[in-house]
Design a protein around this motif. Structure first.
Motif, PDB file in Angstrom:
ATOM      1  N   ALA A  42      -8.523  12.254 -16.408  1.00  0.00           N
ATOM      2  CA  ALA A  42      -7.226  12.917 -16.260  1.00  0.00           C
ATOM      3  C   ALA A  42      -7.382  14.425 -16.399  1.00  0.00           C
ATOM      4  N   TYR A  43      -8.226  14.838 -17.348  1.00  0.00           N
ATOM      5  CA  TYR A  43      -8.433  16.277 -17.534  1.00  0.00           C
ATOM      6  C   TYR A  43      -9.095  16.887 -16.307  1.00  0.00           C
ATOM      7  N   ARG A  44     -10.122  16.215 -15.796  1.00  0.00           N
ATOM      8  CA  ARG A  44     -10.830  16.754 -14.633  1.00  0.00           C
ATOM      9  C   ARG A  44      -9.938  16.798 -13.406  1.00  0.00           C
ATOM     10  N   MET A  45      -9.029  15.832 -13.308  1.00  0.00           N
ATOM     11  CA  MET A  45      -8.140  15.797 -12.133  1.00  0.00           C
ATOM     12  C   MET A  45      -6.975  16.765 -12.276  1.00  0.00           C
ATOM     13  N   LEU A  46      -6.424  16.884 -13.485  1.00  0.00           N
ATOM     14  CA  LEU A  46      -5.191  17.656 -13.666  1.00  0.00           C
ATOM     15  C   LEU A  46      -5.452  19.058 -14.205  1.00  0.00           C
ATOM     16  N   GLY A  47      -6.595  19.238 -14.889  1.00  0.00           N
ATOM     17  CA  GLY A  47      -6.983  20.566 -15.338  1.00  0.00           C
ATOM     18  C   GLY A  47      -6.195  21.107 -16.511  1.00  0.00           C
ATOM     19  N   ASP A  48      -5.426  20.250 -17.181  1.00  0.00           N
ATOM     20  CA  ASP A  48      -4.608  20.745 -18.286  1.00  0.00           C
ATOM     21  C   ASP A  48      -4.647  19.722 -19.425  1.00  0.00           C
ATOM     22  N   PRO A  49      -5.089  20.125 -20.625  1.00  0.00           N
ATOM     23  CA  PRO A  49      -5.274  19.149 -21.708  1.00  0.00           C
ATOM     24  C   PRO A  49      -4.000  18.378 -22.056  1.00  0.00           C
ATOM     25  N   ALA A  50      -2.866  19.082 -22.123  1.00  0.00           N
ATOM     26  CA  ALA A  50      -1.629  18.397 -22.516  1.00  0.00           C
ATOM     27  C   ALA A  50      -1.207  17.382 -21.454  1.00  0.00           C
ATOM     28  N   GLU A  51      -1.295  17.799 -20.198  1.00  0.00           N
ATOM     29  CA  GLU A  51      -0.906  16.869 -19.143  1.00  0.00           C
ATOM     30  C   GLU A  51      -1.901  15.721 -19.039  1.00  0.00           C
ATOM     31  N   ALA A  52      -3.165  16.032 -19.329  1.00  0.00           N
ATOM     32  CA  ALA A  52      -4.191  14.980 -19.290  1.00  0.00           C
ATOM     33  C   ALA A  52      -3.876  13.915 -20.341  1.00  0.00           C
ATOM     34  N   GLU A  53      -3.438  14.352 -21.515  1.00  0.00           N
ATOM     35  CA  GLU A  53      -3.110  13.411 -22.578  1.00  0.00           C
ATOM     36  C   GLU A  53      -1.945  12.519 -22.144  1.00  0.00           C
ATOM     37  N   ASP A  54      -0.960  13.168 -21.566  1.00  0.00           N
ATOM     38  CA  ASP A  54       0.203  12.446 -21.044  1.00  0.00           C
ATOM     39  C   ASP A  54      -0.201  11.401 -20.008  1.00  0.00           C
ATOM     40  N   ALA A  55      -1.040  11.823 -19.090  1.00  0.00           N
ATOM     41  CA  ALA A  55      -1.448  10.947 -17.992  1.00  0.00           C
ATOM     42  C   ALA A  55      -2.308   9.791 -18.513  1.00  0.00           C
ATOM     43  N   ALA A  56      -3.165  10.099 -19.487  1.00  0.00           N
ATOM     44  CA  ALA A  56      -4.022   9.052 -20.058  1.00  0.00           C
ATOM     45  C   ALA A  56      -3.149   8.016 -20.773  1.00  0.00           C
ATOM     46  N   GLN A  57      -2.180   8.519 -21.505  1.00  0.00           N
ATOM     47  CA  GLN A  57      -1.226   7.641 -22.200  1.00  0.00           C
ATOM     48  C   GLN A  57      -0.520   6.716 -21.205  1.00  0.00           C
ATOM     49  N   GLU A  58      -0.025   7.317 -20.143  1.00  0.00           N
ATOM     50  CA  GLU A  58       0.689   6.563 -19.107  1.00  0.00           C
ATOM     51  C   GLU A  58      -0.242   5.526 -18.464  1.00  0.00           C
ATOM     52  N   THR A  59      -1.499   5.910 -18.292  1.00  0.00           N
ATOM     53  CA  THR A  59      -2.474   4.974 -17.723  1.00  0.00           C
ATOM     54  C   THR A  59      -2.594   3.724 -18.594  1.00  0.00           C
ATOM     55  N   PHE A  60      -2.662   3.919 -19.913  1.00  0.00           N
ATOM     56  CA  PHE A  60      -2.821   2.757 -20.797  1.00  0.00           C
ATOM     57  C   PHE A  60      -1.559   1.898 -20.828  1.00  0.00           C
ATOM     58  N   ILE A  61      -0.404   2.531 -20.657  1.00  0.00           N
ATOM     59  CA  ILE A  61       0.836   1.742 -20.570  1.00  0.00           C
ATOM     60  C   ILE A  61       0.749   0.829 -19.344  1.00  0.00           C
ATOM     61  N   ARG A  62       0.278   1.397 -18.240  1.00  0.00           N
ATOM     62  CA  ARG A  62       0.152   0.590 -17.013  1.00  0.00           C
ATOM     63  C   ARG A  62      -0.905  -0.490 -17.156  1.00  0.00           C
ATOM     64  N   VAL A  63      -2.019  -0.125 -17.792  1.00  0.00           N
ATOM     65  CA  VAL A  63      -3.086  -1.113 -18.009  1.00  0.00           C
ATOM     66  C   VAL A  63      -2.526  -2.306 -18.770  1.00  0.00           C
ATOM     67  N   TYR A  64      -1.751  -2.023 -19.812  1.00  0.00           N
ATOM     68  CA  TYR A  64      -1.209  -3.117 -20.635  1.00  0.00           C
ATOM     69  C   TYR A  64      -0.222  -3.958 -19.835  1.00  0.00           C
ATOM     70  N   GLN A  65       0.625  -3.284 -19.059  1.00  0.00           N
ATOM     71  CA  GLN A  65       1.640  -4.029 -18.307  1.00  0.00           C
ATOM     72  C   GLN A  65       1.037  -4.849 -17.175  1.00  0.00           C
ATOM     73  N   ARG A  66      -0.101  -4.383 -16.661  1.00  0.00           N
ATOM     74  CA  ARG A  66      -0.689  -5.095 -15.513  1.00  0.00           C
ATOM     75  C   ARG A  66      -1.896  -5.921 -15.889  1.00  0.00           C
ATOM     76  N   LEU A  67      -2.136  -6.050 -17.178  1.00  0.00           N
ATOM     77  CA  LEU A  67      -3.346  -6.746 -17.634  1.00  0.00           C
ATOM     78  C   LEU A  67      -3.457  -8.146 -17.030  1.00  0.00           C
ATOM     79  N   HIS A  68      -2.312  -8.815 -16.844  1.00  0.00           N
ATOM     80  CA  HIS A  68      -2.359 -10.184 -16.314  1.00  0.00           C
ATOM     81  C   HIS A  68      -2.749 -10.206 -14.834  1.00  0.00           C
ATOM     82  N   THR A  69      -2.727  -9.037 -14.165  1.00  0.00           N
ATOM     83  CA  THR A  69      -3.140  -9.014 -12.760  1.00  0.00           C
ATOM     84  C   THR A  69      -4.629  -8.672 -12.616  1.00  0.00           C
ATOM     85  N   TYR A  70      -5.288  -8.380 -13.748  1.00  0.00           N
ATOM     86  CA  TYR A  70      -6.705  -8.010 -13.682  1.00  0.00           C
ATOM     87  C   TYR A  70      -7.556  -9.215 -13.283  1.00  0.00           C
ATOM     88  N   ASP A  71      -8.393  -8.990 -12.281  1.00  0.00           N
ATOM     89  CA  ASP A  71      -9.276 -10.049 -11.795  1.00  0.00           C
ATOM     90  C   ASP A  71     -10.621  -9.934 -12.526  1.00  0.00           C
TER      91      ASP A  71
END
Ligand SMILES: [Zn+2]
Lengths: 219, 189
Positions: A42-71
């Motif tokens: 997220a940091y390498r893509m967004l270039g901003d530590p605060a936004e990277a933290e936000d994006a990483a957080q959001e990623t884990f929310i999605r990971v948890y919500q979609r865990l049952h779709t993981y193959d």
């Protein structure tokens, strides 16, 4: 693939199963294992530590919500990195839209420009942040393959799977991204360029990332 | 080797993607061609800078916070989903109950258009909604117990069972409402 890699994958699979059965601690372990890779992406893509933290957080929310779709036949790391990548690209797209709407504002509105922020400038003195500033100037579609290739040591096949690019498109983008970055480095940050010691031997032996690790010879 | 081909090879060679033979041919071209030598140098410099770039770490307590936030968000999402399902389900159930009664006793409908029919409307709607809500609460309690099962295969089994129970129950209502009418007819004849 190494013995350690296989053991780690097996452990991950157990954590995923436990998390799916409602074990929140197992999920926490998964997050611990992937916090740094996801945050760094997220940091390498967004270039901003605060936004990277936000994006990483959001990623884990999605990971948890979609865990049952993981193959489980896919690599868990690829799956997580794909979710993180898509989320970052989405954010960059939204950011571009916002920028356009900011430019539509009348000129007397105080525009917040990232470039003139003095704190930011101080941070950019750091070598790593300066490299990041150069990366930020690449189009996101070129930045993503580069980041996945260099920071995650992924094979071309794996990057194609994550980004949805064809192999030839990936090769083109990696190549152009490297040339563009080289160009930026020369004009904007020549001190980042390492001392010349041109490679004279084929790097084939020490790092063949072109092919999937699956295809590589087993011990 | 022409320059186009050389550049194409370089893109792969930088990642160790060419054979030793191709590597030697590429090096031979680079020795002779100033432009390609320049490109090759640039590629190598970028490659080295990127390969030695550090991985950036998140703040120390990030993992714990992120995990908790994910679990919380998921719970909220499930509650919201449950609420919407409950609302739609209750409304559907109320409509089904009304339809069943009307099918069983079409003459009931006349009551609503008779003088003082408004009171009938109010009473009926209230009964329907109270019944549906009661049922909804029961389902909700069940879902609460079965929350971990909500997304598994058991969830659909549960839905199927409830649907079956619903149909059976509606059939019962239909017959119960219908039955007295027949008896009346029988007595009259
Ligand atoms: Zn040439």
């Amino acid at each position: 693939m190494s013995q350690i890699g296989l053991a780690a994958q097996q452990r991950e699979r157990e954590w995923v199963e436990a998390a799916l059965a409602g074990d929140e601690q197992a999920f926490e372990r998964l997050v611990e294992a992937y916090a740094t890779p996801v945050y760094n992406l997220a940091y390498r893509m967004l270039g901003d530590p605060a936004e990277a933290e936000d994006a990483a957080q959001e990623t884990f929310i999605r990971v948890y919500q979609r865990l049952h779709t993981y193959d489980p036949s896919r690599k868990f790391s690829s799956w997580v990195l794909a979710i993180a990548s898509h989320h970052c690209i989405d954010r960059l797209r939204r950011r571009r839209l916002q920028k356009v709407s900011l430019e539509d504002l009348p000129p007397w509105e105080p525009l917040v420009s990232r470039e003139v922020d003095p704190e930011e400038r101080a941070v950019i003195r750091d070598r790593n942040a300066r490299l990041q500033a150069l990366l930020d100037r690449l189009p996101p579609n070129y930045r993503l393959p580069l980041v996945l290739h260099y920071w995650y040591g992924l094979s071309y096949d794996e990057i194609c799977e994550i980004t949805g690019l064809s192999l030839s498109a990936l090769k083109t983008r990696l190549h152009r991204a490297r040339l563009k970055l080289a160009d930026l480095m020369r004009t904007l940050a020549p001190d980042l360029i390492p001392a010349d010691d041109a490679r004279t031997s084929n790097p084939r032996a020490d790092r063949a990332r072109v092919h999937s690790p699956k295809a590589e010879g087993k011990p | 080797m022409k320059c186009d081909e050389a550049v194409e090879r370089m893109a792969l060679a930088i990642d160790g993607g060419v054979s030793d033979q191709e590597w030697d041919r590429l090096q031979a071209h680079i020795q002779m061609c100033q432009a390609c030598a320049q490109t090759w140098l640039m590629l190598q410099q970028v490659d080295r800078v990127l390969r030695t770039a550090p991985v950036v770490e998140p703040p120390p307590d990030f993992a714990r916070r992120a995990a908790r936030a994910a679990v919380e968000a998921n719970r909220r999402c499930q509650n919201l989903l449950g609420g919407v399902v409950l609302l739609i389900g209750s409304t559907l159930l109320a409509l089904l109950m009304a339809a069943t009664v009307i099918l069983a006793r079409p003459d009931f409908v006349l009551v609503f258009f008779a003088p003082g029919g408004v009171v009938q409307w109010q009473r009926t709607v209230r009964i329907l909604f109270e019944g549906a809500l009661l049922l909804g609460r029961m389902v909700w309690a069940l879902v609460g117990v079965w929350q971990s099962v909500l997304l598994g295969p058991f969830f659909w089994l549960l839905v199927a069972m409830m649907a079956l129970a619903g149909v059976a129950w509606l059939a019962l209502v239909y017959m119960a409402v219908r039955l007295p009418q027949r008896q009346v007819v029988a007595v009259r004849s």
